[in-house]
Scaffold this active site. Structure first.
Site, PDB file in Angstrom:
ATOM      1  N   TYR A 252      -3.641  -0.458  10.103  1.00 54.38           N
ATOM      2  CA  TYR A 252      -3.394  -0.704   8.675  1.00 54.38           C
ATOM      3  C   TYR A 252      -1.963  -0.259   8.311  1.00 54.38           C
ATOM      4  O   TYR A 252      -1.222  -0.992   7.649  1.00 54.38           O
ATOM      5  CB  TYR A 252      -4.439   0.039   7.836  1.00 54.38           C
ATOM      6  CG  TYR A 252      -4.408  -0.292   6.369  1.00 54.38           C
ATOM      7  CD1 TYR A 252      -4.995  -1.468   5.896  1.00 54.38           C
ATOM      8  CD2 TYR A 252      -3.782   0.547   5.446  1.00 54.38           C
ATOM      9  CE1 TYR A 252      -4.969  -1.787   4.545  1.00 54.38           C
ATOM     10  CE2 TYR A 252      -3.752   0.240   4.094  1.00 54.38           C
ATOM     11  CZ  TYR A 252      -4.352  -0.923   3.647  1.00 54.38           C
ATOM     12  OH  TYR A 252      -4.323  -1.239   2.313  1.00 54.38           O
TER      13      TYR A 252
ATOM     14  N   SER B 243       0.870  -1.184   0.000  1.00 58.92           N
ATOM     15  CA  SER B 243       0.000   0.000   0.000  1.00 58.92           C
ATOM     16  C   SER B 243       0.903   1.228   0.000  1.00 58.92           C
ATOM     17  O   SER B 243       2.106   1.121   0.254  1.00 58.92           O
ATOM     18  CB  SER B 243      -0.841  -0.032   1.278  1.00 58.92           C
ATOM     19  OG  SER B 243      -1.388   1.228   1.566  1.00 58.92           O
TER      20      SER B 243
HETATM   21  N1  LIG Z   1      -8.294  -0.483  -2.519  1.00 56.76           N
HETATM   22  C1  LIG Z   1      -7.196   0.239  -2.328  1.00 56.76           C
HETATM   23  O1  LIG Z   1      -7.164   1.460  -2.580  1.00 56.76           O
HETATM   24  C2  LIG Z   1      -5.951  -0.406  -1.803  1.00 56.76           C
HETATM   25  C3  LIG Z   1      -4.801   0.373  -1.777  1.00 56.76           C
HETATM   26  C4  LIG Z   1      -3.634  -0.196  -1.315  1.00 56.76           C
HETATM   27  C5  LIG Z   1      -3.607  -1.513  -0.928  1.00 56.76           C
HETATM   28  N2  LIG Z   1      -4.742  -2.253  -0.959  1.00 56.76           N
HETATM   29  C6  LIG Z   1      -4.637  -3.656  -0.543  1.00 56.76           C
HETATM   30  O2  LIG Z   1      -5.092  -4.475  -1.596  1.00 56.76           O
HETATM   31  C7  LIG Z   1      -5.609  -5.690  -1.068  1.00 56.76           C
HETATM   32  C8  LIG Z   1      -7.018  -5.907  -1.613  1.00 56.76           C
HETATM   33  O3  LIG Z   1      -7.791  -4.777  -1.266  1.00 56.76           O
HETATM   34  P1  LIG Z   1      -9.197  -4.473  -1.959  1.00 56.76           P
HETATM   35  O4  LIG Z   1      -9.361  -3.006  -1.922  1.00 56.76           O
HETATM   36  O5  LIG Z   1      -9.313  -5.200  -3.238  1.00 56.76           O
HETATM   37  O6  LIG Z   1     -10.182  -5.127  -0.854  1.00 56.76           O
HETATM   38  P2  LIG Z   1     -11.670  -5.676  -1.030  1.00 56.76           P
HETATM   39  O7  LIG Z   1     -12.333  -5.001  -2.146  1.00 56.76           O
HETATM   40  O8  LIG Z   1     -12.265  -5.583   0.336  1.00 56.76           O
HETATM   41  O9  LIG Z   1     -11.435  -7.223  -1.387  1.00 56.76           O
HETATM   42  C9  LIG Z   1     -10.819  -8.033  -0.432  1.00 56.76           C
HETATM   43  C10 LIG Z   1     -10.757  -9.451  -0.933  1.00 56.76           C
HETATM   44  O10 LIG Z   1     -10.158 -10.261   0.094  1.00 56.76           O
HETATM   45  C11 LIG Z   1     -11.060 -11.289   0.500  1.00 56.76           C
HETATM   46  N3  LIG Z   1     -10.853 -11.525   1.931  1.00 56.76           N
HETATM   47  C12 LIG Z   1     -11.079 -10.667   2.948  1.00 56.76           C
HETATM   48  N4  LIG Z   1     -10.806 -11.255   4.121  1.00 56.76           N
HETATM   49  C13 LIG Z   1     -10.393 -12.524   3.843  1.00 56.76           C
HETATM   50  C14 LIG Z   1      -9.974 -13.633   4.625  1.00 56.76           C
HETATM   51  N5  LIG Z   1      -9.955 -13.565   5.964  1.00 56.76           N
HETATM   52  N6  LIG Z   1      -9.632 -14.781   4.005  1.00 56.76           N
HETATM   53  C15 LIG Z   1      -9.663 -14.872   2.651  1.00 56.76           C
HETATM   54  N7  LIG Z   1     -10.060 -13.851   1.844  1.00 56.76           N
HETATM   55  C16 LIG Z   1     -10.412 -12.698   2.446  1.00 56.76           C
HETATM   56  C17 LIG Z   1     -12.453 -10.738   0.137  1.00 56.76           C
HETATM   57  O11 LIG Z   1     -13.427 -11.741  -0.064  1.00 56.76           O
HETATM   58  P3  LIG Z   1     -14.313 -12.327   1.178  1.00 56.76           P
HETATM   59  O12 LIG Z   1     -14.877 -11.132   1.874  1.00 56.76           O
HETATM   60  O13 LIG Z   1     -15.328 -13.218   0.545  1.00 56.76           O
HETATM   61  O14 LIG Z   1     -13.370 -13.091   2.024  1.00 56.76           O
HETATM   62  C18 LIG Z   1     -12.124 -10.058  -1.195  1.00 56.76           C
HETATM   63  O15 LIG Z   1     -12.032 -11.000  -2.217  1.00 56.76           O
HETATM   64  C19 LIG Z   1      -5.540  -5.539   0.450  1.00 56.76           C
HETATM   65  O16 LIG Z   1      -4.374  -6.142   0.930  1.00 56.76           O
HETATM   66  C20 LIG Z   1      -5.485  -4.042   0.652  1.00 56.76           C
HETATM   67  O17 LIG Z   1      -4.860  -3.684   1.851  1.00 56.76           O
HETATM   68  C21 LIG Z   1      -5.921  -1.730  -1.372  1.00 56.76           C
END
Ligand SMILES: NC(=O)c1ccc[n+]([C@@H]2O[C@H](COP(=O)([O-])OP(=O)(O)OC[C@H]3O[C@@H](n4cnc5c(N)ncnc54)[C@H](OP(=O)(O)O)[C@@H]3O)[C@@H](O)[C@H]2O)c1
Length: 255
Positions: free
Chosen positions: A159, A146
């Site tokens: 976070y 991130s």
């Molecule tokens: N969005 C951003 O701007 C951003 C920026 C920097 C970094 N990130 C990082 O990118 C990654 C993905 O973020 P995102 O924004 O795509 O999040 P998201 O939209 O909330 O998607 C999260 C994914 O992880 C799964 N998940 C959550 N908890 C889980 C668990 N305990 N076991 C297995 N699967 C799990 C969710 O499915 P289920 O709920 O069905 O488990 C979903 O498929 C994260 O590491 C986040 O910190 C995001």
């Protein structure tokens, strides 16, 4: 030879039912990889996998599982390998957040974020490394970091701590496992429009701040990350390990 080709490789992508994981999975599948996708909600995961199969023609296995129990990840990986075959590439993407003032952050929420964002990344990578060593070495780990690997904003204590940890964990694992041919790198997404960020995307004041602060002038999309994950997973990055590549529209470059 196309240095970006992943034909014959099998990648496990965690958190691949929605958001960034879908963009990463789509990129890897388009480059020729077979996929194993994971999330907790089995129905949502299967719906996403069906869409990706249709779009890319890739073979995609679904392995729904809650990754937050670090003690169970060794046996989880073992059963994935038994059902789907050896894994060449591990993408540690599943993550979560709890926002709130540091002095009011309950320890329980702190632990939930640290468990999934950091301990799970270590435990699953450890299981993967043992699997690769038993197979004779080689392999790629790509951790999703991130902007908060190196900077933060108010109300993000757990976070930021977890993602700061992911950066040094990436370097530490890269150093420890280089002799086994296992490369470990990270991607640092900027602000990406995903379900995790729904509250922020829907907040006009915050959204304006993102688009004005980001030199490229917009929120990112999950597909903005697909080229970088293919690069880090492929022979094109053969001499790169222990690094993070920020995919942030220039966000961190601006003072
Ligand atoms: N969005 C951003 O701007 C951003 C920026 C920097 C970094 N990130 C990082 O990118 C990654 C993905 O973020 P995102 O924004 O795509 O999040 P998201 O939209 O909330 O998607 C999260 C994914 O992880 C799964 N998940 C959550 N908890 C889980 C668990 N305990 N076991 C297995 N699967 C799990 C969710 O499915 P289920 O709920 O069905 O488990 C979903 O498929 C994260 O590491 C986040 O910190 C995001």
């Amino acid at each position: 030879m196309n240095a970006f080709q992943l034909t014959g490789k099998r990648a496990l992508v965690t958190g691949a039912s929605k958001g960034i994981g879908v963009g990463l999975a789509r990129g890897l599948a388009a480059a020729g990889a077979e996929l194993v996708v994971n999330a907790r909600n089995a129905d949502e995961l299967e719906t996403t996998a069906a869409r990706l199969r249709e779009e890319t023609g890739a073979t995609i296995h679904c392995e729904p599982f809650d990754l937050s129990a670090a003690d169970e990840l060794d046996s989880f990986l073992g059963s994935v390998v038994e059902r789907c075959g050896p894994i060449d590439i591990l993408i540690n993407n599943a993550g979560r957040t709890h926002r709130g003032a540091a002095h009011e952050m309950p320890l329980e929420k702190w632990r939930e974020v640290l468990d999934l964002n950091l301990t799970t990344v270590f435990a699953l990578s450890q299981a993967f490394a043992k699997h690769r060593m038993a197979a004779g070495g080689g392999g790629r780990i790509i951790n999703v970091g991130s902007l908060m690997c190196s900077t933060t904003r108010p109300n993000n204590t757990p976070y930021a701590a977890s993602k700061g940890g992911v950066l040094l964990l990436t370097k530490a694992m890269a150093v420890d496992w280089a002799d086994h041919g296992i490369r470990v790198n990270a991607i640092g997404p900027g602000y990406i429009d995903t379900p995790l960020n729904k509250a922020l995307v829907d907040d006009p004041e915050f959204s304006d701040w993102v688009t004005q602060r980001c030199p490229l002038g917009r929120w990112g999309t999950p597909d903005d990350l697909s080229g970088t994950v293919v690069f880090l997973a492929s022979p094109a990055s053969e001499f790169i390990t222990g690094q993070i590549i920020y995919v942030d529209g220039g966000f961190l470059a601006r003072f």
